[in-house]
Scaffold this motif. Structure first.
Motif, short mmCIF file in Angstrom:
data_model
loop_
_atom_site.label_atom_id
_atom_site.label_comp_id
_atom_site.label_asym_id
_atom_site.label_seq_id
_atom_site.Cartn_x
_atom_site.Cartn_y
_atom_site.Cartn_z
N GLY A 228 0.68 -1.06 0.01
CA GLY A 228 -0.12 0.12 0.01
C GLY A 228 0.93 1.51 0.15
O GLY A 228 2.03 1.26 -0.06
N GLN A 229 0.26 2.63 0.24
CA GLN A 229 0.76 3.77 -0.14
C GLN A 229 1.56 4.01 1.25
O GLN A 229 2.78 4.54 1.31
N ASP A 230 1.12 3.38 2.41
CA ASP A 230 2.06 3.64 3.67
C ASP A 230 3.34 3.12 3.65
O ASP A 230 4.38 3.75 4.10
N ILE A 231 3.44 1.78 2.90
CA ILE A 231 4.68 1.13 2.75
C ILE A 231 5.64 2.02 1.83
O ILE A 231 6.82 2.33 2.00
N ARG A 232 5.09 2.62 0.83
CA ARG A 232 5.73 3.13 -0.03
C ARG A 232 6.41 4.78 0.41
O ARG A 232 7.45 5.39 0.21
N ALA A 233 5.49 5.27 1.42
CA ALA A 233 5.69 6.47 2.27
C ALA A 233 7.17 6.26 3.04
O ALA A 233 7.81 7.13 3.09
N LEU A 234 6.75 4.85 3.64
CA LEU A 234 8.04 4.67 4.61
C LEU A 234 9.24 4.63 3.90
O LEU A 234 10.45 5.05 4.35
N ARG A 235 9.20 4.02 2.61
CA ARG A 235 10.53 4.03 1.75
C ARG A 235 11.09 5.21 1.29
O ARG A 235 12.24 5.56 1.16
#
Length: 218
Positions: free
Chosen positions: A197-204
C-alpha cells in the motif's frame, strides 16, 4: 453594547485592544499555546506522523471473532474427550478405535488452541498498533510492546515479511541482520497477492530522504 477598541484616559495614552469581533484574540492565544506546547519545550525536532491499519475496527472485530470461535472449538473438543472417557468402564483401557478418536480430538483441540491464541494476539495488535514517524526514526507499536528504531539503523522496509504469528506482514530490516515487525501492516489471506500500500511506499520514500540527508556512511 459595543466592545471598546481602546482603553485609558481620554487625554492620555490609550491601550489598543485585540479585535474580538474577528476572533483575533482567540487566534493569538492558540498560537501562544502552540508555541508553549510540551514538544517544543522538550526540544522536539519536528512533527510526528502516525500510520495505522487501513481498517482497524473491522480487522479487530473479525480477528477477535475468529479467535473466539476457535477457542470455543477447543472447549467443545475438551468436553467431548471427557464424555468419551466417561463411557469407559472403570479400570478398562480404551480400544484402538476410541484411542484413535481421542488422539484426533486432542490434535484438533491443540491446533484450534494455537490458532485461537494467534488470532487473539493479532486482534490485540490491530487494535493498538501504529507506526509513528519522526525525524529521529520510527516508533513501532504492537499488540504487546513497542520499539523505537533510529533511521540510521534501518536498511530496508520489507513489504512481504513472513512471521510465525503475524504471517504475511511488513517489517524493518536492520543493519545487525534482525527485523522489527510492524503489526499495523498485517495482511489477510485474501490480500496476499495485492501490491504493497501507499503507507509502505511512504516509509521507503522517507527512508531514502533520511539516507540522503545523512550523507554517505563512513
Amino acid at each position: 453594547m459595543t466592545i471598546p477598541r481602546q482603553i485609558g484616559p481620554e487625554t492620555g495614552p490609550r491601550t489598543a485592544l485585540p479585535d474580538y469581533s474577528r476572533s483575533s484574540a482567540t487566534v493569538e492565544r492558540m498560537v501562544s499555546e502552540l508555541q508553549r506546547a510540551p514538544g517544543k519545550e522538550r526540544g522536539a525536532s519536528g512533527p510526528v506522523r502516525a500510520l495505522f491499519p487501513a481498517a482497524a475496527t473491522r480487522d479487530t472485530v473479525l480477528r477477535a471473532v475468529v479467535s473466539a470461535v476457535m477457542l470455543g472449538g477447543v472447549l467443545i473438543s475438551a468436553v467431548v474427550i471427557v464424555l468419551l472417557l466417561g463411557t469407559l468402564a472403570q479400570g478398562r483401557s480404551p480400544g484402538i478405535g476410541l484411542l484413535m478418536l481421542l488422539l484426533a480430538l486432542g490434535a484438533v483441540a491443540l491446533i484450534l488452541l494455537l490458532l485461537g491464541l494467534r488470532f487473539g494476539i493479532v486482534a490485540l495488535g490491530t487494535a493498538r498498533s501504529r507506526v509513528e514517524i519522526s525525524e529521529e526514526g520510527l516508533h513501532v507499536v504492537g499488540g504487546i510492546g513497542s520499539r523505537r528504531v533510529d533511521w540510521r539503523d534501518i536498511v530496508a522496509v520489507e513489504s512481504r515479511a513472513v512471521h510465525p504469528v503475524h504471517w504475511l506482514t511488513a517489517a524493518l530490516r536492520l543493519r545487525d541482520g534482525s527485523r522489527v515487525v510492524m503489526p499495523a501492516f498485517d495482511r489477510h489471506v485474501w490480500t496476499y497477492g495485492e501490491a504493497s500500500g501507499q503507507d509502505i511506499r511512504a516509509l521507503r520514500i522517507e527512508l531514502r530522504r533520511q539516507e540522503q540527508a545523512a550523507g554517505p556512511a563512513v
